[in-house]
Every structure is written in C-alpha cells, then in structure tokens.
Design a protein around this motif. Structure first.
Motif: not given
Length: 321
Positions: A18-30, A37-41, A168-169, A174-176
């Motif tokens: 499995r892949y995992t992605a933890l990140f911080y971004a602005a609320a309301g992100l799609d 995009r991550l799955t395709r990558a 991808c991020l 997304i930089t955090r």
C-alpha cells in the motif's frame, strides 16, 4: 492573513502493498482529485517496472532480443540509469540483472517452491552485471541489451514510486507531506506546529512487527533493506530475498537490516540494498567513504547491535534486545 492548514490522509494499493500520503493543505481541497492523481502515479510506475505484470515495460525489455534498441518510458529510463550508477559506485553490490536468481529462489512471480534442481541450474560465483551488458540512452529513452539479461527492479522501483508520489503532491502546490510505499518514505517541510515528521523504524524480527526506534525526517527520504520480511529456509539454512551478485545466491550474513537517508527515495532504496549486500564490514566502510547517513543492525545471537553513520562519521554502536 494566514490560511489554516488541514491534515489529510490517503492510502491505496500498489506494488503488492500500500501507498500512504499524509499532508497538510488548505481546507476545501478536492481530495478525490488528489487521490486519483496519486493512484495514477504509482500505477504508472507499477505498470512500467513490475516483474509480476506480464505486460509491464520491464518484462517487455526482458523478452526483447539482444543488440536491439527497445523504446521505454522516460520514468523507466530514469530508474535504469540510476540503477547502473549505484551499481558502479558500489562495485556491483547493487545489480538489477538478478531476475533469474530471484525466480529460482522462489521470490519471483507466482507461488514457486525452491528446489535443489532449480538452484542447481544457476552458475555459482560472480555473474555478468547489468552495467556491463545494458546500454541506456536517456536522450532517446531507449535501451539495448548486449547479452541476455533478466532484470529485476525490486531494489529501487518502490523508492522511485515514493518520489513520484512526492512529485504528484508538489505539482498541486502541497509542500508539507510524508509519503511512502511500505517502508520507503519521503518527507518535505514541517508540520504546522513546527515538528518534523516521525518515521518508525521496524525491529528486524521475523514474524512480528515491533518498533525499534523513531527517526525525525524533513526534506529527506528514508529506505530500509532487511532479511526479516521475506526469506526461505533451505537445508536448515535461512536465506534473505536480496541476491548477492558476487556469489549468485541470496544473502546469508549477520547483517539484519540497513536503513539509508538520502535526498531521493529512489537512491535511498538502492543504496540500502547495496550496503545490505556488502555486509557488516564493507557496508559501513563504504557508507563512511561516501559520507552517507546510514543505520546498520547486526544480529549477534539473540541480541541486536546498531551501528549508525551520520555524514560519513561513525557515531554509535548500541546493543539492543
């Protein structure tokens, strides 16, 4: 006015794990778009570099005749070029022309049983390295085999997949983040509270999952190679899934695991494998020569011994249970 950041967590299947992605971004992100995009990558990397997919680009290259240029995707060109570079820098300890060994010892596609007959077909001793028989043209994204080769990218492809998750991020601004595939991880930036990302290091014990320690990571990648996840027992002897090109057989040494921190996860992955193959003496020596950051874990009976190298300098030797 500062924008409050929201914590997001995504994961999905890839490369048999499995892949995992933890990140911080602005609320309301799609978030559905990010997940797609991550799955395709990672799916793209798997389709190009898997030995388990009969129609992968790697298997197409393996099946191609010698002395013929074979067009390949640019990502595969990148990984092959890096693999040959690490092979040369490690004196051949890291080598991708070990597909026949992987299959004969039961670690390849399908449920294979290790037999003395299959192992007996292998020529013992040093082998032809991929760096001596593979020509990669990164300008035209094509590859030529001078000799028959059975390539296996299991020691570097997951690391590259992690780098692709990171890319991808970053294309989304997304930089955090902390992204990973199994035990290979890459981090960028800090959490909003200023803390680094915490990555757990697994104790190299077979059959159990136990944390050995935690490493803080920021703007770096980490990868571990070890003998405790996949192995076979033959005639009372245990062999790890990593192959040693110098002997033509799986690893069998006191070295239980090697963890490497590097700028890219692709290189951390490959170097962890290379240092694991080099063993408990030559591995630390080369890590010091190259100014690397690495952690070696050795088995001494029922005890574990940790040897850490930071910036090429030997730091600590710790005995643990």
């Amino acid at each position: 006015m500062s924008t409050e950041l929201k914590r997001y967590s995504l994961n999905g299947e890839t490369m048999g794990t499995r892949y995992t992605a933890l990140f911080y971004a602005a609320a309301g992100l799609d978030i559905d778009e990010v997940r797609l995009r991550l799955t395709r990558a990672v799916a793209r990397v798997d389709q190009q570099m898997s030995t388990w997919k009969p129609d992968s680009d790697l298997n197409r290259l393996n099946a191609a005749p010698e002395q013929q240029w074979v067009p390949v995707p640019k990502e595969l060109t990148t990984v092959l070029t890096a693999a040959l570079h690490v092979s040369q820098q490690s004196g051949g300890a890291f080598d991708i022309a070990v597909g026949d060994l992987v299959n004969a010892w039961g670690f390849g596609p399908g449920k294979q049983t290790v037999t003395a007959q299959a192992i007996g077909t292998l020529t013992p001793g040093a082998r032809l390295l991929a760096s001596a028989a593979l020509v990669v043209d990164p300008q035209r994204n094509q590859v030529l085999k001078r000799k028959p080769l059975n390539l296996d990218l299991s020691g570097i492809a997951k690391g590259f997949g992690v780098d692709e998750l990171a890319r991808c991020l970053e294309t989304l601004g997304i930089t955090r983040y902390l992204v990973g595939i199994d035990g290979e991880m890459r981090a960028r930036g800090l959490k909003p509270d200023g803390q680094s990302w915490a990555v757990a290091l697994e104790k190299p014990k077979r059959g159990v999952r136990e944390v050995m320690g935690v490493m803080e990571l920021s703007d770096a990648s980490i990868a571990t190679s070890g003998d405790y996840r996949h192995w076979v027992d033959v005639a009372g002897q245990s062999y790890a899934h990593t192959m040693n090109p110098a002997t033509g057989a799986p690893l069998c040494s006191p070295l239980a695991a090697v963890t490497v921190v590097a700028a890219s996860c692709m290189l951390a992955d490959a170097w962890a494998t290379a240092l694991m193959v080099l063993g408990e003496t030559e591995g630390p020596r080369l890590a010091q020569e190259r100014g690397m950051d690495a952690l070696f874990v050795l088995r001494e009976g029922e005890q574990l011994k940790e040897l850490s190298i930071v910036g090429g300098q030997l730091q600590t030797q710790i005995d643990t249970r």
